[in-house]
Design a protein around this motif. Structure first.
Motif, PDB file in Angstrom:
ATOM      1  N   MET A 334       8.136 -13.353  -7.879  1.00 54.75           N
ATOM      2  CA  MET A 334       7.064 -12.471  -8.307  1.00 54.75           C
ATOM      3  C   MET A 334       6.085 -12.233  -7.159  1.00 54.75           C
ATOM      4  SD  MET A 334       7.030 -10.902 -10.912  1.00 54.75           S
ATOM      5  CE  MET A 334       5.693  -9.825 -11.340  1.00 54.75           C
ATOM      6  N   GLU A 335       5.843 -13.310  -6.381  1.00 62.11           N
ATOM      7  CA  GLU A 335       4.917 -13.186  -5.250  1.00 62.11           C
ATOM      8  C   GLU A 335       5.400 -12.128  -4.275  1.00 62.11           C
ATOM      9  OE1 GLU A 335       5.959 -16.065  -6.376  1.00 62.11           O
ATOM     10  OE2 GLU A 335       4.461 -17.639  -6.168  1.00 62.11           O
ATOM     11  N   SER A 336       6.696 -12.187  -3.917  1.00 60.75           N
ATOM     12  CA  SER A 336       7.173 -11.235  -2.915  1.00 60.75           C
ATOM     13  C   SER A 336       7.181  -9.826  -3.504  1.00 60.75           C
ATOM     14  CB  SER A 336       8.541 -11.624  -2.374  1.00 60.75           C
ATOM     15  OG  SER A 336       9.507 -11.586  -3.388  1.00 60.75           O
ATOM     16  N   PHE A 337       7.416  -9.715  -4.806  1.00 59.92           N
ATOM     17  CA  PHE A 337       7.374  -8.384  -5.429  1.00 59.92           C
ATOM     18  C   PHE A 337       5.965  -7.791  -5.302  1.00 59.92           C
ATOM     19  CE2 PHE A 337       6.347  -5.776  -9.165  1.00 59.92           C
ATOM     20  CZ  PHE A 337       7.273  -4.751  -8.993  1.00 59.92           C
ATOM     21  N   ILE A 338       4.973  -8.596  -5.650  1.00 67.96           N
ATOM     22  CA  ILE A 338       3.595  -8.093  -5.619  1.00 67.96           C
ATOM     23  C   ILE A 338       3.144  -7.828  -4.178  1.00 67.96           C
ATOM     24  CG2 ILE A 338       1.180  -8.692  -6.138  1.00 67.96           C
ATOM     25  CD1 ILE A 338       2.209  -9.930  -8.711  1.00 67.96           C
ATOM     26  N   ARG A 339       3.574  -8.702  -3.277  1.00 72.78           N
ATOM     27  CA  ARG A 339       3.211  -8.502  -1.871  1.00 72.78           C
ATOM     28  C   ARG A 339       3.756  -7.165  -1.359  1.00 72.78           C
ATOM     29  NH1 ARG A 339       5.867 -12.453   0.890  1.00 72.78           N
ATOM     30  NH2 ARG A 339       5.023 -14.015  -0.524  1.00 72.78           N
ATOM     31  N   ARG A 340       5.038  -6.920  -1.619  1.00 70.16           N
ATOM     32  CA  ARG A 340       5.659  -5.666  -1.181  1.00 70.16           C
ATOM     33  C   ARG A 340       4.949  -4.466  -1.801  1.00 70.16           C
ATOM     34  NH1 ARG A 340       7.987  -5.566   2.982  1.00 70.16           N
ATOM     35  NH2 ARG A 340       9.588  -7.089   3.338  1.00 70.16           N
ATOM     36  N   TYR A 341       4.702  -4.596  -3.092  1.00 68.06           N
ATOM     37  CA  TYR A 341       4.068  -3.490  -3.810  1.00 68.06           C
ATOM     38  C   TYR A 341       2.718  -3.172  -3.180  1.00 68.06           C
ATOM     39  CZ  TYR A 341       1.993  -0.835  -7.661  1.00 68.06           C
ATOM     40  OH  TYR A 341       1.387   0.134  -8.407  1.00 68.06           O
ATOM     41  N   ASN A 342       1.887  -4.201  -3.048  1.00 74.40           N
ATOM     42  CA  ASN A 342       0.533  -3.952  -2.559  1.00 74.40           C
ATOM     43  C   ASN A 342       0.516  -3.496  -1.107  1.00 74.40           C
ATOM     44  OD1 ASN A 342      -0.869  -4.311  -4.906  1.00 74.40           O
ATOM     45  ND2 ASN A 342      -1.375  -6.458  -4.516  1.00 74.40           N
ATOM     46  N   SER A 343       1.360  -4.088  -0.260  1.00 72.60           N
ATOM     47  CA  SER A 343       1.254  -3.706   1.143  1.00 72.60           C
ATOM     48  C   SER A 343       1.971  -2.384   1.424  1.00 72.60           C
ATOM     49  CB  SER A 343       1.731  -4.823   2.061  1.00 72.60           C
ATOM     50  OG  SER A 343       3.108  -5.018   1.876  1.00 72.60           O
ATOM     51  N   ASP A 344       3.255  -2.296   1.084  1.00 68.01           N
ATOM     52  CA  ASP A 344       4.003  -1.090   1.455  1.00 68.01           C
ATOM     53  C   ASP A 344       3.626   0.113   0.586  1.00 68.01           C
ATOM     54  OD1 ASP A 344       5.228  -2.965   2.965  1.00 68.01           O
ATOM     55  OD2 ASP A 344       7.273  -2.528   2.324  1.00 68.01           O
ATOM     56  N   LEU A 345       3.578  -0.123  -0.723  1.00 68.66           N
ATOM     57  CA  LEU A 345       3.425   1.028  -1.618  1.00 68.66           C
ATOM     58  C   LEU A 345       1.960   1.418  -1.815  1.00 68.66           C
ATOM     59  CD1 LEU A 345       6.246   0.233  -4.206  1.00 68.66           C
ATOM     60  CD2 LEU A 345       6.336   1.608  -2.124  1.00 68.66           C
ATOM     61  N   ALA A 346       1.100   0.441  -2.128  1.00 76.22           N
ATOM     62  CA  ALA A 346      -0.305   0.798  -2.368  1.00 76.22           C
ATOM     63  C   ALA A 346      -1.030   1.071  -1.045  1.00 76.22           C
ATOM     64  CB  ALA A 346      -0.996  -0.313  -3.152  1.00 76.22           C
ATOM     65  N   ASN A 347      -0.994   0.113  -0.132  1.00 75.55           N
ATOM     66  CA  ASN A 347      -1.784   0.256   1.107  1.00 75.55           C
ATOM     67  C   ASN A 347      -1.259   1.313   2.064  1.00 75.55           C
ATOM     68  OD1 ASN A 347      -3.367  -1.749   0.251  1.00 75.55           O
ATOM     69  ND2 ASN A 347      -2.886  -3.190   1.897  1.00 75.55           N
ATOM     70  N   ASP A 348       0.050   1.391   2.219  1.00 78.62           N
ATOM     71  CA  ASP A 348       0.583   2.307   3.222  1.00 78.62           C
ATOM     72  C   ASP A 348       0.873   3.695   2.647  1.00 78.62           C
ATOM     73  OD1 ASP A 348       0.412   0.231   5.022  1.00 78.62           O
ATOM     74  OD2 ASP A 348       2.485  -0.395   4.739  1.00 78.62           O
ATOM     75  N   PHE A 349       1.806   3.738   1.712  1.00 80.72           N
ATOM     76  CA  PHE A 349       2.267   5.034   1.208  1.00 80.72           C
ATOM     77  C   PHE A 349       1.204   5.691   0.310  1.00 80.72           C
ATOM     78  CE2 PHE A 349       5.742   7.182  -1.586  1.00 80.72           C
ATOM     79  CZ  PHE A 349       5.622   8.366  -0.875  1.00 80.72           C
ATOM     80  N   GLY A 350       0.768   4.963  -0.712  1.00 81.70           N
ATOM     81  CA  GLY A 350      -0.197   5.521  -1.663  1.00 81.70           C
ATOM     82  C   GLY A 350      -1.498   5.903  -0.980  1.00 81.70           C
ATOM     83  N   ASN A 351      -1.918   5.061  -0.074  1.00 86.21           N
ATOM     84  CA  ASN A 351      -3.173   5.295   0.620  1.00 86.21           C
ATOM     85  C   ASN A 351      -3.137   6.574   1.449  1.00 86.21           C
ATOM     86  OD1 ASN A 351      -5.717   4.755   1.595  1.00 86.21           O
ATOM     87  ND2 ASN A 351      -4.952   3.501   3.290  1.00 86.21           N
ATOM     88  N   LEU A 352      -1.997   6.843   2.071  1.00 91.66           N
ATOM     89  CA  LEU A 352      -1.900   8.063   2.893  1.00 91.66           C
ATOM     90  C   LEU A 352      -2.075   9.294   2.014  1.00 91.66           C
ATOM     91  CD1 LEU A 352      -1.446   9.365   5.626  1.00 91.66           C
ATOM     92  CD2 LEU A 352       1.024   9.257   5.225  1.00 91.66           C
ATOM     93  N   LEU A 353      -1.420   9.304   0.859  1.00 91.33           N
ATOM     94  CA  LEU A 353      -1.578  10.459  -0.030  1.00 91.33           C
ATOM     95  C   LEU A 353      -3.033  10.604  -0.447  1.00 91.33           C
ATOM     96  CD1 LEU A 353      -0.590  12.757  -1.946  1.00 91.33           C
ATOM     97  CD2 LEU A 353      -0.293  11.001  -3.699  1.00 91.33           C
ATOM     98  N   SER A 354      -3.655   9.496  -0.860  1.00 88.76           N
ATOM     99  CA  SER A 354      -5.001   9.647  -1.416  1.00 88.76           C
ATOM    100  C   SER A 354      -5.995  10.074  -0.331  1.00 88.76           C
ATOM    101  CB  SER A 354      -5.422   8.384  -2.163  1.00 88.76           C
ATOM    102  OG  SER A 354      -6.051   7.496  -1.307  1.00 88.76           O
ATOM    103  N   ARG A 355      -5.844   9.550   0.889  1.00 86.59           N
ATOM    104  CA  ARG A 355      -6.741   9.960   1.970  1.00 86.59           C
ATOM    105  C   ARG A 355      -6.579  11.435   2.308  1.00 86.59           C
ATOM    106  NH1 ARG A 355      -5.719   6.029   6.910  1.00 86.59           N
ATOM    107  NH2 ARG A 355      -7.820   5.236   7.142  1.00 86.59           N
TER     108      ARG A 355
END
Ligand code: MSP
Length: 615
Positions: A334-355
């Motif tokens: 679960m830890e690695s799932f959440i880590r991947r989600y938050n770093s790759d998807l929320a911080n990198d990909f999602g953040n680029l769209l929202s900015r």
């Protein structure tokens, strides 16, 4: 002309409900199918169910129902999961279907007519639980339950006749069994004489199967029946050219536990029937939880449906594809799932769209600005985009999906960095055209990154493509049209609040070598000044022996410049350089903090000079 691409998953036993093992292979086949479709290839993606044999008969018996009724009840569970997982299969085969029964009997007859099936009486030790004859040695091992002596007349397939033919085929076709170490495993197995294969079961002990066409007192051994599904689905024996169009398959995807059946039984069956062999059999590893295989027999199944419900299907697909190096085992946590989600998807990909979308909305009335002309910085992004497009193509051909995802994410991280360096939120006040150029470039890079991620995350990427009004999937720089109005969009990947999820971060040990990698050093602070437009940040010049470095640090709420200058502190000197609010930062100060309090780690400067290693 783009070619055809026929890919299969194993057909799954219906003795239990679908689990992550089934979901994984099916998602993998789906992702590859989508990549190949995006390349313009004609794709046929097959999955299905293995409904005959002792395991299924037993499962039905335990429930006190007819095996066919049991299968009919189980099939929708798999179909529902495929729908939830957005699986784009072109066919779904069930081995109880008439079309399959007919093809199995046709092929059995061909093999029989070729003289490759013979009858023999066999007496030996039989394991009821394993549903096969076992050797004396196996019986002694204690690994088998319900052993009895059995004398039985059966039909055998002359697998041994094709041993050399198979070895030659493997040697002449280096991609036939992948990855390489699995090929070597099979070649190792083939160094010993290959026995013949018992392909019948007398109805007296198993009647849930396909009748042998030449002796209806017997049903077909479940593997001989199941493997044939791969040609049934192509329309073998039908009055059209679909079989010759699709067969042989480009890929049979399988788990490593069913390698021998696919890489030995199946090809020898095909050699006997004088049919072409599949181009590649690719065996992936297992998903483990802790150290054990996540499967029904261990009862520790994590149902992927649970994660999907909570976080959405795309993050689950992304995680499974990113985390497993194809061919090796992977650990599910679960830890690695959440880590991947938050770093790759929320911080990198999602953040680029929202900015990008917020800045275009605020400064350009939501209209994508005209790039006018690239400067060097834009050329760097454009080149990176062209490079990543070419590289993903190769990586997918090489079945390196995790690398393809990492390269795409690195490209997206690069675009975020470019945004920080160019700071269009500041630039817009001085030079609106330049800010427009930056935002166009970031939006165009986002479009390309999104298209590259689409096969893995077909749902959330749709949100981005809709926001950017992308209708054609062009993978060329400049495909985004200036002047179009951006649409509103929901947050792409809302961050998972780790505290809320109560994820226990277990203490993990590092070894001395790991520790040594941290370049901890003493450093003297020479100057400290506020970073323009960022109240909490200082730009610090620090001295470490003869070297000087610049660090941006968020300690302005806690120390005045006077309190800092001349202090000896501890820094991580080899931290990857970053640009924070347009200011270059190399390294990080160490501090202890609790809620709003913060205290720097101060070193007694009278005793130790700057630039000394901290142990
Ligand atoms: N019915 C046979 C396949 C016949 S193909 C002609 C079968 N079915 S199965 O339902 O038991 O397993 C199907 C697949 O799931 C296998 O490829 C197996 O490797 C895979 N997995 C089962 N548990 C797994 C994990 N924990 N991790 C990854 N895949 C694993 O075998």
């Amino acid at each position: 002309m783009a070619g055809k691409f026929y890919i299969t998953t194993p057909i799954y036993y219906v003795n239990d409900k679908p689990h992550i093992g089934h979901a994984y292979t099916t998602i993998l086949a789906d992702v590859l199918s989508r990549y190949h479709r995006a390349e313009g290839e004609d794709v046929f993606f097959l999955t299905g169910l293995d409904e005959h044999g002792q395991k299924v008969q037993q499962a039905a018996e335990e429930r006190g129902i007819d095996p066919k009724d049991h299968c009919d009840e189980m099939a929708p569970r798999f179909l529902e999961l495929w729908e939830k997982l957005h699986i784009s299969n072109d066919d779904f085969i069930r081995t109880t279907e008439d079309r399959h029964v007919k093809v199995v009997q046709d092929i059995l007859q061909i093999v029989y007519d070729n003289g490759d099936i013979y009858e023999d009486e066999y007496e030996g030790l039989y394991s009821v639980s394993e549903e096969r004859f076992i050797t004396e040695k196996e019986a002694e091992s204690g690994d088998f339950r319900d052993i009895k002596k059995l004398k039985e007349k059966n039909y055998f397939f002359k697998m041994s006749s094709y041993q050399q033919g198979l070895i030659d085929h493997i040697n002449n076709n280096p991609d036939f069994i992948q990855p390489e170490h699995r090929k070597n495993e099979v070649l190792g197995f083939l160094r010993n004489p290959l026995g013949d294969l018992c392909i019948s079961r007398p109805k007296s002990r198993l009647n849930w199967g396909i009748d042998l066409p030449f002796d209806t007192n017997y049903v077909t051994y479940v593997w001989f029946d199941a493997l044939i599904n791969y040609v049934t689905a192509t329309g073998f024996g039908a009055n059209d050219d679909s079989y010759t169009k699709w067969w042989p398959a480009e890929y049979h995807l399988i788990g490593k536990d069913i390698l021998t059946t696919h890489a030995v039984y199946w090809p020898t069956m095909l050699l006997s029937a004088k049919m072409p062999l599949p181009k590649s059999i690719f065996a992936h590893g297992w998903w483990l939880m802790g150290d054990s295989k996540m499967s029904k027999s261990l009862g520790n199944v994590v149902n992927p449906l649970d994660l999907i419900e909570e976080y959405g299907v795309d993050p689950v697909r992304y995680y499974l594809m990113r985390e497993m190096v194809l061919g090796q085992d992977a650990n599910f946590t679960m830890e690695s799932f959440i880590r991947r989600y938050n770093s790759d998807l929320a911080n990198d990909f999602g953040n680029l769209l929202s900015r990008v979308s917020k800045l275009i909305e605020k400064n350009f009335d939501s209209v994508v600005p005209d790039p006018v002309e690239n400067t060097d910085a834009e050329n760097v992004i454009q080149n990176a985009a062209e490079k990543v497009i070419a590289s993903i193509h190769t990586l997918i051909e090489e079945m390196k999906i995790h690398d393809a995802l990492e390269e795409t994410l690195q490209f997206i991280r690069g675009v975020n960095k470019y945004m920080e360096q160019q700071a269009p939120w500041k630039l817009v006040k001085e030079d609106k055209t330049a800010a427009g150029r930056v935002l166009y470039t970031a939006a165009e890079a986002l479009r390309i990154g999104t298209l590259l991620l689409e096969p893995v995350m077909p749902n959330r990427t749709e949100i981005v493509l809709e926001t950017l009004s992308v209708s054609k999937r062009e993978l060329n720089w400049g495909g985004l049209k200036a002047g179009i109005k951006l649409k509103q969009h929901p947050p792409l990947f809302p961050r998972i609040d780790v505290k809320k999820e109560k994820i226990e971060e277990k203490e993990k040990f590092i070894n001395y070598e790991d520790f040594e990698k941290l370049g901890l050093k003493t450093a003297e602070i020479l100057t400290a000044e506020k970073v323009e437009g960022a109240d909490k940040l200082y730009k610090l010049q620090i001295k470490m022996g003869n070297e000087e470095q610049q660090i941006v640090s968020g300690i302005a709420d806690h120390y005045t410049p006077e309190e800092l200058i001349g202090k000896m502190v501890v820094v991580v000197s080899n931290l990857e350089p970053a640009t924070i609010r347009g200011v270059e930062s190399k390294g990080m100060l160490l501090a202890a903090s609790r809620k709003k309090e913060l205290s720097l780690i101060i070193v007694d400067g009278k005793k130790v000079e700057s630039g000394k290693k901290v142990y």
